[in-house]
Design a protein around this motif. Structure first.
Motif, PDB file in Angstrom:
ATOM      1  N   LEU A   1       0.845  -1.192   0.000  1.00  0.00           N
ATOM      2  CA  LEU A   1       0.000   0.000   0.000  1.00  0.00           C
ATOM      3  C   LEU A   1       0.879   1.241   0.000  1.00  0.00           C
ATOM      4  CD1 LEU A   1      -2.449  -1.158   2.786  1.00  0.00           C
ATOM      5  CD2 LEU A   1      -3.067  -0.890   0.374  1.00  0.00           C
ATOM      6  N   ASP A   2       0.430   2.289  -0.704  1.00  0.00           N
ATOM      7  CA  ASP A   2       1.113   3.562  -0.542  1.00  0.00           C
ATOM      8  C   ASP A   2       0.374   4.363   0.535  1.00  0.00           C
ATOM      9  OD1 ASP A   2      -1.141   4.710  -1.769  1.00  0.00           O
ATOM     10  OD2 ASP A   2       0.043   5.983  -3.090  1.00  0.00           O
ATOM     11  N   ARG A   3       0.775   5.601   0.739  1.00  0.00           N
ATOM     12  CA  ARG A   3       0.219   6.379   1.848  1.00  0.00           C
ATOM     13  C   ARG A   3      -1.273   6.658   1.669  1.00  0.00           C
ATOM     14  NH1 ARG A   3       3.676  11.445  -0.254  1.00  0.00           N
ATOM     15  NH2 ARG A   3       2.190  12.314  -1.749  1.00  0.00           N
ATOM     16  N   ASP A   4      -1.770   6.603   0.419  1.00  0.00           N
ATOM     17  CA  ASP A   4      -3.175   6.894   0.148  1.00  0.00           C
ATOM     18  C   ASP A   4      -3.990   5.624  -0.094  1.00  0.00           C
ATOM     19  OD1 ASP A   4      -2.829   9.746   0.245  1.00  0.00           O
ATOM     20  OD2 ASP A   4      -1.842   9.591  -1.703  1.00  0.00           O
ATOM     21  N   ASN A   5      -3.414   4.482   0.267  1.00  0.00           N
ATOM     22  CA  ASN A   5      -4.072   3.178   0.125  1.00  0.00           C
ATOM     23  C   ASN A   5      -4.261   2.745  -1.322  1.00  0.00           C
ATOM     24  OD1 ASN A   5      -4.163   2.738   2.870  1.00  0.00           O
ATOM     25  ND2 ASN A   5      -6.230   3.560   3.100  1.00  0.00           N
ATOM     26  N   ARG A   6      -3.383   3.189  -2.198  1.00  0.00           N
ATOM     27  CA  ARG A   6      -3.303   2.557  -3.512  1.00  0.00           C
ATOM     28  C   ARG A   6      -2.569   1.234  -3.350  1.00  0.00           C
ATOM     29  NH1 ARG A   6      -1.632   7.845  -4.150  1.00  0.00           N
ATOM     30  NH2 ARG A   6      -2.895   9.188  -5.517  1.00  0.00           N
ATOM     31  N   LEU A   7      -2.978   0.234  -4.108  1.00  0.00           N
ATOM     32  CA  LEU A   7      -2.222  -1.012  -4.177  1.00  0.00           C
ATOM     33  C   LEU A   7      -1.162  -0.883  -5.254  1.00  0.00           C
ATOM     34  CD1 LEU A   7      -5.040  -3.687  -3.873  1.00  0.00           C
ATOM     35  CD2 LEU A   7      -3.061  -3.476  -2.359  1.00  0.00           C
ATOM     36  N   VAL A   8       0.057  -1.298  -4.925  1.00  0.00           N
ATOM     37  CA  VAL A   8       1.166  -1.259  -5.864  1.00  0.00           C
ATOM     38  C   VAL A   8       1.664  -2.685  -6.071  1.00  0.00           C
ATOM     39  CG1 VAL A   8       3.450  -0.304  -6.359  1.00  0.00           C
ATOM     40  CG2 VAL A   8       1.803   1.035  -5.015  1.00  0.00           C
ATOM     41  N   SER A   9       1.758  -3.108  -7.321  1.00  0.00           N
ATOM     42  CA  SER A   9       2.231  -4.448  -7.643  1.00  0.00           C
ATOM     43  C   SER A   9       2.961  -4.389  -8.972  1.00  0.00           C
ATOM     44  CB  SER A   9       1.059  -5.436  -7.705  1.00  0.00           C
ATOM     45  OG  SER A   9       1.521  -6.772  -7.868  1.00  0.00           O
ATOM     46  N   GLY A  10       3.522  -5.522  -9.400  1.00  0.00           N
ATOM     47  CA  GLY A  10       4.286  -5.520 -10.636  1.00  0.00           C
ATOM     48  C   GLY A  10       4.290  -6.865 -11.324  1.00  0.00           C
ATOM     49  N   GLY A  11       4.814  -6.879 -12.542  1.00  0.00           N
ATOM     50  CA  GLY A  11       4.932  -8.095 -13.318  1.00  0.00           C
ATOM     51  C   GLY A  11       5.838  -7.869 -14.510  1.00  0.00           C
ATOM     52  N   MET A  12       6.092  -8.944 -15.248  1.00  0.00           N
ATOM     53  CA  MET A  12       6.936  -8.858 -16.433  1.00  0.00           C
ATOM     54  C   MET A  12       6.187  -9.417 -17.635  1.00  0.00           C
ATOM     55  SD  MET A  12      10.818  -9.653 -15.138  1.00  0.00           S
ATOM     56  CE  MET A  12      10.472 -11.361 -14.734  1.00  0.00           C
ATOM     57  N   ALA A  13       6.656  -9.059 -18.813  1.00  0.00           N
ATOM     58  CA  ALA A  13       5.992  -9.459 -20.053  1.00  0.00           C
ATOM     59  C   ALA A  13       6.813 -10.510 -20.783  1.00  0.00           C
ATOM     60  CB  ALA A  13       5.788  -8.250 -20.956  1.00  0.00           C
ATOM     61  N   ILE A  14       6.126 -11.530 -21.300  1.00  0.00           N
ATOM     62  CA  ILE A  14       6.789 -12.499 -22.173  1.00  0.00           C
ATOM     63  C   ILE A  14       7.025 -11.867 -23.539  1.00  0.00           C
ATOM     64  CG2 ILE A  14       6.535 -14.724 -23.321  1.00  0.00           C
ATOM     65  CD1 ILE A  14       4.881 -15.644 -20.907  1.00  0.00           C
ATOM     66  N   VAL A  15       6.015 -11.157 -24.053  1.00  0.00           N
ATOM     67  CA  VAL A  15       6.117 -10.461 -25.332  1.00  0.00           C
ATOM     68  C   VAL A  15       6.223  -8.967 -25.045  1.00  0.00           C
ATOM     69  CG1 VAL A  15       4.999  -9.978 -27.538  1.00  0.00           C
ATOM     70  CG2 VAL A  15       4.738 -12.239 -26.462  1.00  0.00           C
ATOM     71  N   PRO A  16       7.291  -8.305 -25.483  1.00  0.00           N
ATOM     72  CA  PRO A  16       7.505  -6.907 -25.087  1.00  0.00           C
ATOM     73  C   PRO A  16       6.587  -5.898 -25.757  1.00  0.00           C
ATOM     74  CG  PRO A  16       9.229  -7.613 -26.594  1.00  0.00           C
ATOM     75  CD  PRO A  16       8.411  -8.827 -26.285  1.00  0.00           C
ATOM     76  N   PHE A  17       6.047  -6.209 -26.920  1.00  0.00           N
ATOM     77  CA  PHE A  17       5.286  -5.227 -27.673  1.00  0.00           C
ATOM     78  C   PHE A  17       3.952  -4.927 -26.995  1.00  0.00           C
ATOM     79  CE2 PHE A  17       7.815  -7.861 -30.604  1.00  0.00           C
ATOM     80  CZ  PHE A  17       8.733  -6.893 -30.998  1.00  0.00           C
ATOM     81  N   GLY A  18       3.712  -3.631 -26.733  1.00  0.00           N
ATOM     82  CA  GLY A  18       2.475  -3.241 -26.066  1.00  0.00           C
ATOM     83  C   GLY A  18       2.386  -3.711 -24.628  1.00  0.00           C
ATOM     84  N   ALA A  19       3.538  -3.981 -24.016  1.00  0.00           N
ATOM     85  CA  ALA A  19       3.545  -4.631 -22.704  1.00  0.00           C
ATOM     86  C   ALA A  19       3.004  -3.746 -21.598  1.00  0.00           C
ATOM     87  CB  ALA A  19       4.958  -5.097 -22.358  1.00  0.00           C
ATOM     88  N   LEU A  20       3.277  -2.446 -21.648  1.00  0.00           N
ATOM     89  CA  LEU A  20       2.893  -1.589 -20.535  1.00  0.00           C
ATOM     90  C   LEU A  20       1.384  -1.656 -20.286  1.00  0.00           C
ATOM     91  CD1 LEU A  20       3.941   0.405 -18.417  1.00  0.00           C
ATOM     92  CD2 LEU A  20       3.497   2.241 -20.052  1.00  0.00           C
ATOM     93  N   GLU A  21       0.609  -1.483 -21.336  1.00  0.00           N
ATOM     94  CA  GLU A  21      -0.848  -1.512 -21.172  1.00  0.00           C
ATOM     95  C   GLU A  21      -1.343  -2.917 -20.887  1.00  0.00           C
ATOM     96  OE1 GLU A  21      -4.911  -0.339 -23.661  1.00  0.00           O
ATOM     97  OE2 GLU A  21      -2.940   0.228 -24.422  1.00  0.00           O
ATOM     98  N   ARG A  22      -0.840  -3.908 -21.635  1.00  0.00           N
ATOM     99  CA  ARG A  22      -1.323  -5.286 -21.489  1.00  0.00           C
ATOM    100  C   ARG A  22      -0.966  -5.871 -20.115  1.00  0.00           C
ATOM    101  NH1 ARG A  22       1.606  -7.173 -24.917  1.00  0.00           N
ATOM    102  NH2 ARG A  22       3.064  -8.448 -23.699  1.00  0.00           N
TER     103      ARG A  22
END
Length: 424
Positions: A287-308
């Motif tokens: 959690l951040d200070r405003d109770n947003r959830l923060v998480s992460g991951g990686m992409a197998i295919v790099p194209f368009g990865a940020l949105e997908r």
């Protein structure tokens, strides 16, 4: 690139107009956590220091991570380290790593850095009974070194996370979270306040030996120094190219949701502890200070990865945590970590008075606090062989340009293995 941290950092100091001296005691190439920590130690020791950052502070990994402060190894444990190093060297490295979070929070307190510091501890839930047994042994090994690590049973992990899929888990009570960009800017401000020079927009193209030390050059400047520290993480351009090619770069996509409700916070994080489990396709959240959830991951295919991948990470949070409604994505961003072949940090001696350090391996905040301190000791004249971080030859990985392909294949395999074992 905008991140959660740029959106919530408040007014930031600028360091683009600092005049550079013709000479100083130490030039540090790279203005991330490692370089600025080393600079802070050196200015406190009375040395003149120049920190050269090619971009703006925070554009690299130090400003793009998730803000977890975890004082251990992502892909190793005490038993693994002892198998790779002689006993005394292994224990010295383990104690150094174990003190990483304490070092971070001590610096924050000493320099009065406002960065939402929350030393609440860190949880590593165990997926499966076999992994629970592994974490029990790991916790015992860390406790034997005096580190405040314990094993929690399945019921307590369920109480801490709201998740019933785990067979127990490890708690490291010295871990926690911070606002990483504010921490970075606080380090830079502390260095400048104590007389050091921090310059943004100062790309280094050449470092050469002179009769009296080293000459560090960029398109518009040249500084001579008795010693040089290379603290450029995974970057592979300019002066950073040789060291950056010694490890495997990992592009990690981070996501911050919109704030979640207080009732859900109490259910999934009653003590506001960050979480990173043991599945191959790692599941993390904080959690951040405003109770947003923060998480992460990686992409197998790099194209368009940020949105997908951003959508996939947010959907996974909803699924894994049983959120009553989808909170939506506030922002997604990416950054690059680096993994060394043995998953351990390493020092490089690049010449008489020229040192480099790399290899936080996914534990960037806590490990950089210690790596920066060790690099500062080298610049002050301490022998490299006596340091707790191993000194390794500088050997770029063969076919380094193909490492993203290998990483993608390994990620696909990890996801298959988790699916086969019943994970998600």
């Amino acid at each position: 690139m905008q991140t959660l941290w740029t959106l919530t950092s408040g007014p930031r100091p600028t360091f683009g107009n600092s005049s550079l001296p013709a000479r100083c005691d130490t030039v540090i190439v790279g203005g991330g956590f490692t370089g600025l920590t080393a600079a802070l130690h050196l200015v406190k020791a009375g040395r003149s220091v120049v920190v050269l950052e090619a971009d703006t502070l925070g554009e690299g990994a130090s400003g793009r991570n998730a803000g977890f402060v975890v004082p251990n190894f992502a892909k190793a444990d005490p038993a693994t380290v002892r198998a790779k190093l002689p006993s005394a060297r292994a224990d010295a490295l383990l104690r150094l790593v174990a003190g990483g979070a304490d070092a971070v929070f001590a610096t924050i307190a000493e320099e009065a850095i406002g960065c939402d510091a929350a030393p609440t501890g860190w949880l590593q839930p165990a997926y499966g009974a076999d992994m629970a047994e592994t974490l029990k042994r790991r916790a015992a090994d860390w406790r034997a070194l005096g580190h405040p690590v314990d094993f929690l049973d399945a019921a307590e992990i369920a109480r801490q996370t709201g998740m019933t899929i785990y067979a127990g888990g490890l708690i490291d009570r010295s871990g926690g979270t911070i606002h990483p960009l504010n921490y970075l800017l606080g380090l830079a401000t502390a260095v400048a306040r104590r007389g050091g020079t921090v310059r943004e927009g100062a790309s280094v193209s050449r470092i050469e030996k002179t009769g009296h030390g080293w000459r560090v050059e960029g398109p518009t400047f040249a500084v001579e120094a008795d010693s040089v520290i290379l603290a450029t993480n995974a970057f592979t351009t300019g002066a950073a190219s040789r060291m950056g090619r010694t490890g495997v770069p990992l592009r990690v996509i981070q996501v911050a949701t919109r704030p979640i409700d207080a009732e859900t916070v109490t259910r999934i994080a009653p003590d506001r502890r960050p979480v990173g489990d043991t599945r191959s396709n790692l599941f993390t959240y904080r959690l951040d200070r405003d109770n947003r959830l923060v998480s992460g991951g990686m992409a197998i295919v790099p194209f368009g990865a940020l949105e997908r991948v951003g959508r996939a990470v947010a959907d996974r949070l909803v699924h894994e945590l049983g959120l009553p409604r989808h909170p939506g994505i506030e922002i997604a961003w990416s950054g690059t970590a680096i993994m060394t072949p043995d998953f351990l940090p390493r020092l490089h001696v690049l010449g008489d008075g020229f040192f480099g350090g790399i290899g936080c391996n996914g534990r960037g905040i806590a490990m950089t606090a210690q790596l920066g301190a060790v690099l500062a000791r080298l610049a002050l004249g301490a022998p490299a062989e006596a340091q707790p971080i191993p000194v390794r030859p500088l050997r770029p990985l063969p076919l380094h340009a193909l490492t993203p392909v290998v990483t993608a294949a390994a990620l696909a395999h990890a996801r298959f293995e988790d699916w086969r074992r019943g994970g998600t």
